[in-house]
Structure formats: structure tokens, C-alpha cells
Design an enzyme around this catalytic site. Structure first.
Site, PDB file in Angstrom:
ATOM      1  N   ASP A  74      11.602  -2.584  12.295  1.00 30.80           N
ATOM      2  CA  ASP A  74      10.674  -3.703  12.371  1.00 30.80           C
ATOM      3  C   ASP A  74      11.231  -4.841  13.230  1.00 30.80           C
ATOM      4  O   ASP A  74      10.489  -5.519  13.939  1.00 30.80           O
ATOM      5  CB  ASP A  74      10.358  -4.232  10.967  1.00 30.80           C
ATOM      6  CG  ASP A  74       9.375  -3.341  10.234  1.00 30.80           C
ATOM      7  OD1 ASP A  74       8.890  -2.349  10.845  1.00 30.80           O
ATOM      8  OD2 ASP A  74       9.094  -3.602   9.055  1.00 30.80           O
ATOM      9  N   THR A 191       5.082  -9.521   4.152  1.00 29.64           N
ATOM     10  CA  THR A 191       5.893  -8.482   3.509  1.00 29.64           C
ATOM     11  C   THR A 191       7.338  -8.503   4.002  1.00 29.64           C
ATOM     12  O   THR A 191       8.070  -7.539   3.800  1.00 29.64           O
ATOM     13  CB  THR A 191       5.280  -7.083   3.754  1.00 29.64           C
ATOM     14  OG1 THR A 191       5.022  -6.944   5.159  1.00 29.64           O
ATOM     15  CG2 THR A 191       3.984  -6.917   2.991  1.00 29.64           C
TER      16      THR A 191
END
Lengths: 297, 297, 297, 297
Positions: A74, A191
């Protein structure tokens, strides 16, 4: 279809998959290009030759690409997105390591995913980004990203105690947070860091901004969800210590005498993600966060 | 301008202020009407006479009113809103007791507020409501509200242990919650029950729905924010105990053999609130939740 | 060594393992006895014959036993502990289903565990219990346990809204909780219901009591840890609805007119657990709560 | 009775009250002494003269004192406690500014409090301290306190992302925390930093240690309460960034190449607090944390 290929050169696991992918694309005469960094990494590992590199390297992989492939996690995806810029090509995050929220294709499924892109079976999802404007000068903030796909964080510097952060929304006082810091997150960033301080999970379609304090020294401070259309001003009023400002993980130090006002609003552009058929945000959430009956106590 | 006047007859503090208000309106020939309940309450306390009552009582105060006055607290406001129906007249909540999120006018400022309404100095704010559709029959659910301004709650009945609640969003599995219950809240309801279980504060302009489990028996279950455009299905799969379904505080019992699917989506209509000049959502939040430096520890 | 054998007759998985165990014990002439319920369950499944049952059944398996075997889960363990009473024989929880905090021996390792008991390789761990004394009469509380190994809970009954609960410690006012309920937990119970409302994990050796509100309607109410030596008084002051009182999962309803004072203090006796070599509280916690790197987000 | 007088010279509000107190003590021939810092501060403000200072100043106010007065806030109290050392004289915290958990006497009640001390109406309360032993060398840790009355914190340095912290209890692996940091707190420290990350309030009589992660990147990490008798080892395993170690607010930087093991256990000595008649820990908690009905939402 032209592919741009980028990735995190510090992850050993990216080289073989990228080499295989480039051979596969080359054999099929599918257009692609590599960043210098990736090309050099392949070359130094003898995975491709110089001629191959020369042919397929570009200083700007994003501009010509119709899809940008980001090999890593990510964090790599964030860097790729910033390299591509807002309203750039849709990004396909290839996950080398643990499954990510953004890097959602497993590395051994890369070619299968490309076949789906080529077959027109994939979609595009738009993600809200936050434009950041900083009023005032700070020497330590060169190279900060101008917008956030995940979050903007003001944080006490290491040895300090809490900071006071004033937040204003559309000119109205919201709160003064006495806390380690304050996270301003997009739905995408909900998140990430914001989740670790008790922020809500926000599905990407929600047009909203999460404000979540880190370790607040008042029990009543809670995460708050603001509309995407608002203009947020953040002002660290503590003046006895430097503090840290971070945008999508890139950070700098703000000195006590540098009195900044940080303005945050929804960016006019978006970040685009390639979505695969059958892909499902909630499945990713369940997998990443270990939801399921086995964890019932 | 025509005013409808309603309130909570169980609060002693409403009668004098309503009596004063009606006299004030009457003297100025401003049109208004009272619910039967309020009229009878005034009459039985000798605050008005029978003729006055006959003149100003209506079986349906909302339909003719341009502004509906609700004397009580936030709970009264909810009942007034349901009595008025979606897309009804804007409601002005007069707070008798502690300041509310909805009942925001202090009772001794009622007439000043009416003067502002009359002078055209007030505004109208629209609040998202959730339409509730229940598939399946349940004897205990007569009289439930058909929509929620605050929240819809499924909850274990008192002596039971946790329930399992499946939630589906737009046909995709979201999660199965093993918990005391599950709260589905609007932005308006985010500062009510949902807040007590760790849900985020959501400003009224956000087009979203909060899903927050009550006492989840998995540590990874967190509040989640869904887009206002989604369709949510809630299904209690536990079959060994009755459970409770509550909409805006009105509740009924669902028996184990009554296998319901509860569908929730944004209602096509809204609830309207009168907003006063200088009124400020964040100020209400700060006041109600005791934000401020005095609470820093 | 004499073994008492009990279990949860509603779990199908207990019968074969118990039958095997009893044969194994019988062959080795090791003394044991079964509860009526277990004996009847084995008989009705043709797993043992009548003579076997007659020989090995006892109305009170705990009193003669040196070790009590509890087949089921943590809920079964609680019932076995209450059947045995405080200062009863050490209990070995055999887990049929998901791993428990109390039922820690996997069912297929039962005989291996018994061999360790026989070889003197096991230990005994004492767990704090809370003595409960109720001042005032309540018709609905017959059959409540007189002490708690896990927790004592006061809870709103299903369709009610929050209750007000006054808590007093050693005669000093602690707090009035406006909440769904209040959990008073032992260290053992800290990983049960109390954990689901944000209570801390408390290792069994800590001499303390956790007080944790359920869905408190004040943001400042937090779990508090009291010393094991204190005397706690709990008083539900809400008078408009019944409420629920539960001790170790056995619950009853208290009517509005039944004004009870609930006194809780550390019991003079303890519950004993058999501990196996290499057993490790923290390992159980990590396993049950899915601690570990795979869940890093 | 001999009094030692210390305080925070950076708080303007301490000087007049200290000057008044010293005159009052002098007039009554009650023995007392001032730290150099306090004496110089009084002198430079012309609140006392040189002769007075010479008479009443001591390099070590704690050693001769029967009661140590600490003028300031909770932070000042911590510094006074460390200056006095473990098993030093009982400390009376005089609060200049906001009420503290440790500095509990309002400044205008100082003399009244002294009269109670003199009259033998006060008591002494012992507080658990944590002895800290650091294995390995770190250049940045000179001047750290050797024990903690509040807490020991390991924390990412400002611009870093999370750190990994291994915690071991009595030689058993507890957990690896992926988090901003980890707080190890005494009961006294449970209402300080640990509270801001969701740790429980722990009454001072509990013999236990709180371990609470800061912004953990796993949803299952929760505060845990360990017995006071345990030995805790903390080991930051992240090696790509420096981290911060802080003990009672005094902090230093640990470099990546400095591989430390931090051992924490209950100190053999304690910190003593003067307790006034009618003083009540819970009242302090309620006041400091704004518990009460007005905050019910």
C-alpha cells in the site's frame, strides 16, 4: 493498451514478477514502459538486457500509460499515485508481501489480471483525495506531497508531550484537540492510521473526511466525519516544541516559530484504481481485519 | 405564518411556556394550532379556557403548519417528526430540560425564536432519514415507525446473550456481527446511541449511514460508514431467543420463529429543522459533549 | 486419583470422547464418577451399559473427586464450577468446539492430559471469585448463582432505553452510570463480556475487579479497576422499567418496584483450575484474540 | 514537623503562595527549608530577603523534611518525587493551575492543609513505582529517571511510522505490538498518558501494571493488566529508525544500532503522598474527568 510499470525497489520480491511480466508483454507486442529505477533494478539483476531497457524505459511512465502497475504494498501504491498525479491513469496495485487495501492483486495473479484489463473486463474506481494548502513558511516541509490519498497528520515530535491543535470547519470553530496529534483522513485512509486510533471504517463511496485525534487528553474527543465539501483549517497552537506534519507518509518537521495554517479540502482531481471483476471492498476489509467467527470470544 | 404546537405532556415544564406562547400568538393574531393532547393539558391546568382550546385545537397540527414547535427534548422531537411525517413542516425543537441535539432552543427563548421565524431570519436544514422495510411477519412489531431519523437497532432481549447479525450491503456480504446488537444510524443519530458504542460523530451534511455493533464479541468489529445511496440488509440469524427491534426508540420483540429481513435505505423524503441565525452544529456538539480545555487530563 | 466427569449434554461432540475416557479409566482401575445427566446421555446413545452406569454414577461428582473434568466450552466450565462450589476440586476444562479461556484441553488430548494429572505433572491455579449478596427481594432472581467466576451484569431489559446505575466502593460514591448496563468482572471474566465493551484484559494473578459500563451515554465513563479487597455496591436507580441481573450467564428480571442493593466483594473461597505443563495464559490470549503479525494493517 | 518546599519555578502562580507560607511558618517557628531554586526565585522577586533565604535554604530539602510540599501541577509533583527519591518523605502536592490527580490541594488552601498536617489529621498513602533497568548502552539516555511513578513509554520518533515492540512477562512471550508506541503505567499513571489511549483507570491500591499500546496497527491489541509482582521485558525490534524512551516525562532518543532490553518491575520502595481528611480518590477522578449527569447525551 499501454502499461506503465513502477514499484518499490527495496522489495526483493518484485523483480522476478516484473521480469516475467515484461517478457510476457514484449512477446505479445503490448506496449509498456518502466521507470528508470525499475529498469536499472532489472538490469543490475541480469533479468533483462540493456537493449530491452533502452526500449522500454521512460522518465514519465504515467503520462503515456493507460494503466499504471504498482508492484509493492500500500505504501508503494501511495508513492505511485503521487508520481502519477491526480486524474492520472488508473492504478493496479500488485501486492508483494501482505495483502493490502490498495495493492489488491496477488503477485502470482498479475498476468491473469492484465489479461482481464486487456479483455475490457476491469473497471475503474475513483477515490477522493484531499488538497493541502499550507499558509506560512516552514523550512522542513520541502518535498511534501500537495495532496493526500490516505491522510494528513500533525503529530508531536518524539520527545515532546501533547500538542494543541485547533480545527476550524468552513470558518466555524470545531474543537481544540489536546493530543499526540490529529489525523485527517480520506475514506481510503480510514483503514490506515486513522483506524489505529479508533476512527471508523469509511467505504470509498462516502463523500466525507475523517478527523481523528491521536491519544487525546480529553475523554470526550471522538472521531468526527465531515462532509467532503467542507474546508478544514488546522492550526497547531503549541509553541514550545517542533511538531511533525505528514502527508501520505512523507513527513517534515515544523519549528515552533513557524506558525502555519494548514488548509484541507477535497481535491478537484481523483485517484483512479483498476477494479477487477468480483473484487469487493468488504471482502478486502474482512480479510485484512480478520473478521470472522473464528475470532469470537 | 401558521404554527403547530406539540410537546411531551409528561414534562411538567412545558405547560407554562406553551400557555405564554399561545397568549402571545393570540394577541398578535398569528395563526397556530395545538394537538388535542396539548390543548387538554393546558385546559386541565386552567391555563387556557375551553373556548380558546376549541378555537386552536387541531387533529393534525402538522398538515396546516408552516413551522412545527416541539416542546420537550430530543425524544419529543423524534415523536413530533414522526407525527409530522417525512417532508413535513420544518420543526423547531424547544428544549425543556437539558440541551439537546435536536431540541436546541431554550424554553425561555421561545418567543425570541418565533420573532426570528416571523422576520424571516431563520433557515431550514434537511436531515437524512432511513426508510425501513421489513420482509416477513412479526406480531410484536405493530406500531413501529416506518423510517428512522436517529437509528434502527437490533438488540438481544434482556436475558439472552449475544446475537448474530448478518449485514449485507447492495447484495454483498459485509459482516456477521456476534454482539449484543447492531445500530444503524443516520448522521442525526450518530450523536445518540451509536456514539455510546464508539461510533463516530457525523455532521448532518454527510450523506452516509453508520453501522456500529453493540458490545461485539470480536475485537476487530469496528464502526463502519456506508454511503447514503446503499441498500442495507440486516438479518438476525440467532434462533434460540427473541430479539428486540427498535426504530427511533419505539421497540418491539421479534420471536425466534419470525425470520425477518430488515431492509434499510435512505428515505426519499427528509426531516426539516428550523435553524436560527448563529446556530452552529459544532457549538452544540461542544456543549453537549463537554469539549473544552477544562477536561484535559 | 478420583475423577468427576461432567459436561454439556447439548453438545453432541462430548459423548464419544467421554465414552472413550471412561473405558480407558475403567481398564486402568482408576476411580471416577459421572453425573446422572452424563450417565444417562451415554446410556441412551448405547455407549455404555446399565451396569457400567450404575457403578460409576454419582449424585455429587464434585465432592468425591480429586479432579473434575468438564466437557464443553467456557460456559460449561462455569456451570461445572458452580456445581462444584467454591474451594471444590480443581477443574480440567475439555474443550469441545472452539478453544476457550477456561476449557483449554483439546478433546483429542483428554487422555494425554489425564496421564499428566496421574503422573503429578500438572499444577493448580486459583481464580478469584466474587461473592454476591443481594439486599431486597426480587421474585425473578431464584436460582441465581451466589458468586461469580466471570461476571455480574446489570443490564437494561430489551425494550428499555438506558438505566442509571450507582456504584459505591467501600462506602464512597464512585459514579452513576447512564448506560445500557454495568459489568463487574473478575480477572477471569475480563476476557469475556467485559472485553466486548472495552475493558482491559486482566491476568488471573491480579487481585482486582473490573467495572465496565455497557454503551455509556457519557463519553467520560471508562473501565475502572478496583482492588480485590474492596466492597462494591451497585444500585439501579431507574424505576420506570425492569432490568436484568445476570451472574455468570444465569439471569433474572428485577421489577421496577424491587429496589435492590447488590453487594459484591471477593469471595473467601476460590475456583481451582488444573494447569498442564507448558500451558501459558498469554498463549491462550494470543490464540483466542488472534494476536499476531498477520493482522497488522 | 519540618517542611521541605519545592515547586515549578516556571509557574508564576507559585511565588506569592510560597512567600506567604514561609512567613506563616517562620512566625510560628515551624521548621522548613526551600530548594535553591525556590529561594532564588523568591529573592529575585523581592518576596523575601537574603537573610531569610540563607536561613531557610537547603541543597537537599527532602532528606530533612518530614513533609515535602510541591507547588505546581502533576508534572511538578513527579519531579519533586524523583528529587526526593523512593521511600522519601510524604509529598503534599499544591495545585497551581488546574486540579491534578497528584497535586490535589488548591493553592489557597495550603495553610489550612499545613494546619491539618501539624494537627496530625492527615494520613499517608503509598504509591507503587516501577523500577527500570536498561540492558545495553544508549548515548541519548543520560539523565533518565531510574524508576517511574507514572509511566515508561517507548514511542516512535516523530517522522517515523510505527515501531514493533516485543513484550515478555516473566520470560513468557506476551505480544509483539505494531504501534506508535507502548505505555507501561502504574496505577498512578493510569489516569495520565495511558488513559488517553484507552487504558483503564486503576485505583492506587491495585497491585498491578498496565500495558497499553499507542495507536496499534492491529485491532485486537488491547490494554492488559499485569500483576505487580511480574517482571516485564520490553524490546523494540524495529531497526530502521530511532525511537524515544520516556520515563515520567523525561525522554531520550535510542538509535537504531542501540539494541536495548528494558526491564521493568515493581520497585522495592514507594512514593508517599500526604492524604487530607475527607480526600477521596473517586472524587478526584469524577472532578478531573467531568463525570456527572450534565454530560449525559
Amino acid at each position: 493498451m499501454a502499461y506503465g510499470i513502477t514499484g518499490n525497489p527495496h522489495k526483493d520480491g518484485i523483480w522476478q514478477p516484473i521480469a516475467e511480466l515484461t517478457r510476457w508483454l514484449h512477446q505479445r507486442d503490448i506496449d509498456f514502459c518502466l521507470t528508470d529505477e525499475i529498469a536499472n533494478g532489472l538490469l543490475s539483476r541480469d533479468l533483462v538486457d540493456q537493449a530491452f531497457c533502452s526500449q522500454y524505459t521512460s522518465a514519465d511512465v504515467a503520462s503515456g500509460a493507460e494503466v499504471l502497475l504498482s508492484f509493492g504494498g500500500d505504501g508503494t501504491f501511495l508513492r505511485s499515485a503521487h508520481a502519477a498525479g491526480l486524474d492520472g491513469p488508473p492504478i493496479l496495485g500488485v501486492n508483494v508481501g501482505r495483502l493490502g487495501f490498495l495493492a489488491r492483486v496477488e503477485v502470482n495473479e498479475t498476468i491473469a489480471a492484465i489479461e482481464k484489463v486487456d479483455a475490457g473486463e476491469t473497471g475503474v474506481e475513483e477515490r477522493l483525495a484531499l488538497a493541502v494548502e499550507i499558509e506560512g513558511d516552514a523550512r522542513g516541509l520541502q518535498g511534501m506531497y500537495p495532496w493526500a490519498l490516505n491522510d494528513l497528520v500533525v503529530d508531536k515530535s518524539g520527545t515532546a508531550s501533547m500538542i494543541a491543535v485547533e480545527a476550524t470547519v468552513d470558518g466555524l470553530a470545531l474543537n481544540t484537540y489536546w493530543a499526540d496529534g490529529l489525523i485527517t483522513a480520506t475514506p481510503t485512509g480510514s483503514t490506515a492510521y486513522a483506524l489505529s486510533v479508533g476512527g471508523p471504517i469509511v467505504t470509498p463511496q462516502v463523500d466525507g473526511i475523517v478527523l481523528a485525534p491521536i491519544a487525546p487528553h480529553t475523554l470526550t474527543a471522538r472521531p468526527i466525519m465531515l462532509p467532503g465539501s467542507c474546508e478544514l483549517e488546522i492550526h497547531v497552537t503549541t509553541r514550545d516544541h517542533p511538531y511533525v506534519l505528514a502527508i501520505d507518509g512523507r513527513s517534515g518537521i515544523v519549528q515552533p516559530e513557524e506558525d502555519l495554517v494548514i488548509r484541507v479540502r477535497r481535491a478537484s482531481g481523483v485517484v483512479r484504481l483498476v477494479t477487477l471483476p468480483g473484487e469487493d471492498y468488504f471482502k478486502t476489509v474482512r480479510t485484512k481485519l480478520s473478521w470472522g467467527q473464528s475470532a469470537v470470544f
